[in-house]
Design a protein around this motif. Sequence first.
Motif, PDB file in Angstrom:
ATOM      1  N   THR A  79      11.849  23.357  24.875  1.00  0.00           N
ATOM      2  CA  THR A  79      10.325  23.977  25.479  1.00  0.00           C
ATOM      3  C   THR A  79      10.930  24.763  26.950  1.00  0.00           C
ATOM      4  N   VAL A  80      11.636  23.942  27.739  1.00  0.00           N
ATOM      5  CA  VAL A  80      12.516  24.674  28.554  1.00  0.00           C
ATOM      6  C   VAL A  80      13.225  26.198  28.192  1.00  0.00           C
ATOM      7  N   GLU A  81      13.692  26.120  27.616  1.00  0.00           N
ATOM      8  CA  GLU A  81      14.646  27.365  27.153  1.00  0.00           C
ATOM      9  C   GLU A  81      13.602  28.402  26.912  1.00  0.00           C
ATOM     10  N   LYS A  82      12.717  28.280  25.797  1.00  0.00           N
ATOM     11  CA  LYS A  82      11.732  29.408  24.831  1.00  0.00           C
ATOM     12  C   LYS A  82      11.020  29.485  26.365  1.00  0.00           C
ATOM     13  N   ALA A  83      10.154  29.149  27.340  1.00  0.00           N
ATOM     14  CA  ALA A  83       9.439  29.498  28.623  1.00  0.00           C
ATOM     15  C   ALA A  83      10.544  30.437  29.189  1.00  0.00           C
ATOM     16  N   ILE A  84      12.005  29.914  29.176  1.00  0.00           N
ATOM     17  CA  ILE A  84      12.726  31.603  30.367  1.00  0.00           C
ATOM     18  C   ILE A  84      12.784  32.179  29.564  1.00  0.00           C
ATOM     19  N   ARG A  85      13.181  32.352  28.366  1.00  0.00           N
ATOM     20  CA  ARG A  85      12.989  33.659  27.639  1.00  0.00           C
ATOM     21  C   ARG A  85      11.771  34.739  27.432  1.00  0.00           C
TER      22      ARG A  85
END
Length: 187
Positions: A79-85
């Motif tokens: 979820t964090v990775e997706k938010a950054i992307r």
Amino acid sequence: MSTVKETLSDAESRMQKSIENVRHEFAAIRTGKASAGLLDGIKVEAYGQAMPLKQVGNVGTLDSRTLTVQVWDKGMVATVEKAIRDSNLGLNPATDGQTIRIPVPPLTEERRKEYVKVTKKQAEEGKVAVRNIRRDANHAIDKLEKEKLITEDEKARAKKDIDNLTHKYEKSLDELTSKKEKEIMEV
């Protein structure tokens, strides 16, 4: 009923907050170097609500070109990775266990110029806020004189002090802006 001193003190503290707000806005503008402040504006969907990235993990810098996010809850990594992307910052994170590495690519000349425009716009908004505070303080001083709580001379001195404060904080904003533009344009 407020006094001249209280009015000036209030105006100065509000102007200082405006400067701090602009400084915070500037931290989120990329300069080509890795800065933890770059991720400040990112919200992560966690536990049923949007939370700032800082509340789900430790944000840090590995080197001048790499940011890291140490996610506390292993289930939140994707979820964090997706938010950054999805953050519109042009970053492409890579996961390594519970640590997310984010290489910060160098900025193109065109992108640097866009960021300078954004910087100038935010600085101008800060100046408008400072000028609005000056207007409010001047109204308060006028009201004190109208109610015969201060003399005309005291009113003139107070307005001069308010103008000096305004110029001081506008100059501070100009210096901040100039420094940020240099950081952005530095290759």
